[in-house]
Write a protein that holds these residues in place. Sequence first.
Motif, short mmCIF file in Angstrom:
data_model
loop_
_atom_site.label_atom_id
_atom_site.label_comp_id
_atom_site.label_asym_id
_atom_site.label_seq_id
_atom_site.Cartn_x
_atom_site.Cartn_y
_atom_site.Cartn_z
N CYS A 187 61.68 -71.38 14.64
CA CYS A 187 61.54 -70.64 13.38
C CYS A 187 60.09 -70.28 13.08
O CYS A 187 59.73 -70.01 11.93
CB CYS A 187 62.13 -71.46 12.23
N GLN A 188 59.25 -70.28 14.12
CA GLN A 188 57.84 -69.96 13.92
C GLN A 188 57.64 -68.49 13.54
O GLN A 188 56.67 -68.13 12.89
CB GLN A 188 57.05 -70.26 15.19
N CYS A 189 58.60 -67.65 13.97
CA CYS A 189 58.51 -66.22 13.65
C CYS A 189 59.91 -65.70 13.33
O CYS A 189 60.90 -66.41 13.54
CB CYS A 189 57.89 -65.44 14.81
N PRO A 190 60.04 -64.48 12.83
CA PRO A 190 61.36 -63.94 12.45
C PRO A 190 62.33 -63.76 13.61
O PRO A 190 63.52 -63.52 13.38
CB PRO A 190 61.01 -62.59 11.82
N LYS A 191 61.87 -63.86 14.85
CA LYS A 191 62.76 -63.63 15.99
C LYS A 191 63.80 -64.74 16.14
O LYS A 191 64.89 -64.51 16.67
CB LYS A 191 61.94 -63.53 17.28
N HIS A 192 63.46 -65.95 15.73
CA HIS A 192 64.37 -67.10 15.82
C HIS A 192 64.94 -67.25 17.23
O HIS A 192 66.15 -67.22 17.44
CB HIS A 192 65.50 -66.97 14.80
N CYS B 183 55.74 -71.03 22.34
CA CYS B 183 56.13 -69.82 21.63
C CYS B 183 55.26 -68.66 22.12
O CYS B 183 54.03 -68.77 22.13
CB CYS B 183 55.95 -70.00 20.12
N ASP C 290 55.21 -65.59 20.80
CA ASP C 290 54.90 -64.59 19.77
C ASP C 290 53.38 -64.44 19.61
O ASP C 290 52.63 -65.42 19.65
CB ASP C 290 55.51 -65.02 18.44
N ASP D 219 51.50 -63.77 17.08
CA ASP D 219 50.89 -64.43 15.93
C ASP D 219 51.05 -65.94 15.97
O ASP D 219 50.29 -66.67 15.32
CB ASP D 219 51.51 -63.89 14.63
N CYS D 220 52.08 -66.41 16.69
CA CYS D 220 52.36 -67.84 16.68
C CYS D 220 52.24 -68.46 18.07
O CYS D 220 52.73 -69.56 18.30
CB CYS D 220 53.77 -68.10 16.14
#
Length: 216
Positions: A53-58, A78, A80, A82-83
């Motif tokens: 849940c670190q980013c909206p992609k889940h 992760c 992502d 940003d994350c």
Amino acid sequence: MNLLKHLEQKAKLSESLYVSYDELTEWPTEQIEEAKQQGCLVQTDDAEGIICCQCPKHCWKDVEIRQKDGHSVGVYFCEDEDCAGLIEIELERLQQWIIEKKKLFQLGYGKTGHHRKEQTRKQKQKGEILQLQAALLKHHGFDSDTFSYEPATQEQLKQLLGWSQPKVHRVMKAIFGSNPMNAYKRQCRTKAIPGFLKINDDGGYSIEAIYESTDE
């Protein structure tokens, strides 16, 4: 909606009966404990990963277990922008439970769907019985001046109905009881088959009743 109702909906709509640690954290502790005590949630083997849940992609992430400062932790990477990086989690987040549908049913959840399925099954069975009765009607000549007492074979009924032999046997059993072909042949041999087919013990449809109704 309480947790038990949520579990009922999940069991109906989802292909998976597993409930994750993270999913349970969204519910009040007392409802979680109630579901466990009622046997509706049974803990099973830990999952091999979690939903990140670190980013909206889940995204689903496999978790690797490592040692840190003398105790085990879970880590995953992760990607992502940003994350991005190595994410560390507590191993308790890998815990998961399985939904016990039978327990939910015993508590009154899911009965509507079960009742609907049972009604559909009974309607289908009744339709099959009527089809088989009509086939017997045709074989014995209810629509002719001469009634035949020669019993039909399962193969003949199979051809008349376009059914498999196991299905013919199953539906014959619903009409004549255990050892259906022997019971049916006995009715033919004693020439009791017209009366037997005319009225059922349960007061349901009979071959003559079906035949007569087509003359109206």
